[in-house]
Design an enzyme around this catalytic site. Structure first.
Site, mmCIF file in Angstrom:
data_model
loop_
_atom_site.group_PDB
_atom_site.id
_atom_site.type_symbol
_atom_site.label_atom_id
_atom_site.label_comp_id
_atom_site.label_asym_id
_atom_site.label_seq_id
_atom_site.Cartn_x
_atom_site.Cartn_y
_atom_site.Cartn_z
ATOM 1 N N LEU A 1 0.822 -1.203 0.000
ATOM 2 C CA LEU A 1 0.000 0.000 0.000
ATOM 3 C C LEU A 1 0.860 1.258 0.000
ATOM 4 O O LEU A 1 1.872 1.325 0.690
ATOM 5 C CB LEU A 1 -0.926 0.023 1.221
ATOM 6 C CG LEU A 1 -1.872 -1.175 1.375
ATOM 7 C CD1 LEU A 1 -2.790 -0.973 2.579
ATOM 8 C CD2 LEU A 1 -2.681 -1.402 0.116
ATOM 9 N N GLY B 1 2.298 -6.001 8.237
ATOM 10 C CA GLY B 1 2.311 -4.598 7.872
ATOM 11 C C GLY B 1 1.265 -4.318 6.815
ATOM 12 O O GLY B 1 0.100 -4.705 6.944
ATOM 13 N N ASP B 2 1.678 -3.655 5.731
ATOM 14 C CA ASP B 2 0.739 -3.349 4.644
ATOM 15 C C ASP B 2 1.073 -4.140 3.387
ATOM 16 O O ASP B 2 0.806 -3.696 2.270
ATOM 17 C CB ASP B 2 0.735 -1.844 4.345
ATOM 18 C CG ASP B 2 2.112 -1.329 3.931
ATOM 19 O OD1 ASP B 2 3.108 -2.028 4.197
ATOM 20 O OD2 ASP B 2 2.189 -0.243 3.340
ATOM 21 N N GLU B 3 1.660 -5.322 3.564
ATOM 22 C CA GLU B 3 2.013 -6.169 2.432
ATOM 23 C C GLU B 3 1.078 -7.369 2.329
ATOM 24 O O GLU B 3 0.811 -8.050 3.321
ATOM 25 C CB GLU B 3 3.454 -6.667 2.558
ATOM 26 C CG GLU B 3 4.501 -5.586 2.310
ATOM 27 C CD GLU B 3 5.903 -6.152 2.269
ATOM 28 O OE1 GLU B 3 6.765 -5.560 1.606
ATOM 29 O OE2 GLU B 3 6.142 -7.201 2.903
#
Length: 227
Positions: A107, A148-150
């Site tokens: 993201l 996280g944002d992965e």
């Protein structure tokens, strides 16, 4: 004619003694019935207790499995389950002589949203993105959260690359859509996507993720998605 038989002396039983004996037998049978009833009730209670215990044990087992293999925030498969899903995709591809794709999704602007609006807002963004990713893939495909944002997507049974590339473009549009936070604030983010392919980019998860990660980094730094 012979004499009539009569019991030996000392063995005659009077009606009164017989009645007493029968009463004793009846009392013993009654007590035995009562004891059996009590034991049966206890056995039933123990069975119900055992059933409740087994139900709790099964629930604990399911909860443990969920926490072990699924991300607690988004409900998506975690890294551990991703490894298993990759192996299944690998076996299926080898058996059917097919290729499959692995997409790495990261993201954009997520850290800024997290820092500005707080972790609760970041959680809302992650849950929303997870739901959007799941909505555009097939049930046989996998959407996992690495942390996280992965996110990582495994797209099975790819005969041609163009449909997967079209999916990537659709995902880019989807990630660019704004997200409404619980406070009513609308935030915009976006995403970067990298592709890797089995078997051309590797035959194990580590190598394929490295290729997808490098492609995703190129997408993030250049603003272009390598197709």
């Amino acid at each position: 004619m012979g004499r009539e038989w009569s019991p030996p002396l000392g063995t005659q039983t009077t009606h009164s003694e017989m009645a007493t004996l029968l009463a004793c037998i009846a009392m013993v049978l009654g007590l035995a019935t009562l004891v059996l009833a009590v034991l049966l009730r206890r056995a039933r209670a123990d069975t119900k207790q055992l059933q409740r215990y087994m139900a709790k044990l099964q629930g604990a087992k399911q909860s443990l499995k969920k926490h072990a293999f699924f991300d607690p925030l988004t409900g998506l498969p975690n890294r551990l389950l991703l490894v298993d899903r990759f192996q299944l995709a690998l076996q299926h591809a080898k058996r059917n002589q097919q290729q499959f794709a692995v997409l790495m999704v990261d993201l954009n602007k997520f850290k800024a949203i997290n820092d500005t609006f707080g972790h609760a807002a970041g959680d809302t963004v992650l849950v929303t993105v997870a739901q959007r990713l799941v909505s555009v893939v097939r049930a046989s495909d996998t959407v996992a959260r690495l942390g996280g944002d992965e996110f990582v997507l495994i797209i099975h049974s790819v005969s041609e690359r163009e449909p997967v590339l079209a999916l990537g473009r659709k995902l880019m549009d989807l990630l660019a859509q704004p997200v409404t936070l619980e406070t009513g604030t609308v935030v915009s983010l976006g995403g970067s996507i990298g592709f890797a392919w089995y078997p051309s980019d590797g035959d194990n998860l580590k190598d394929i993720l490295e290729v997808a990660d490098q492609a995703m980094y190129f997408c993030k730094t250049s603003g272009l998605m390598p197709l």
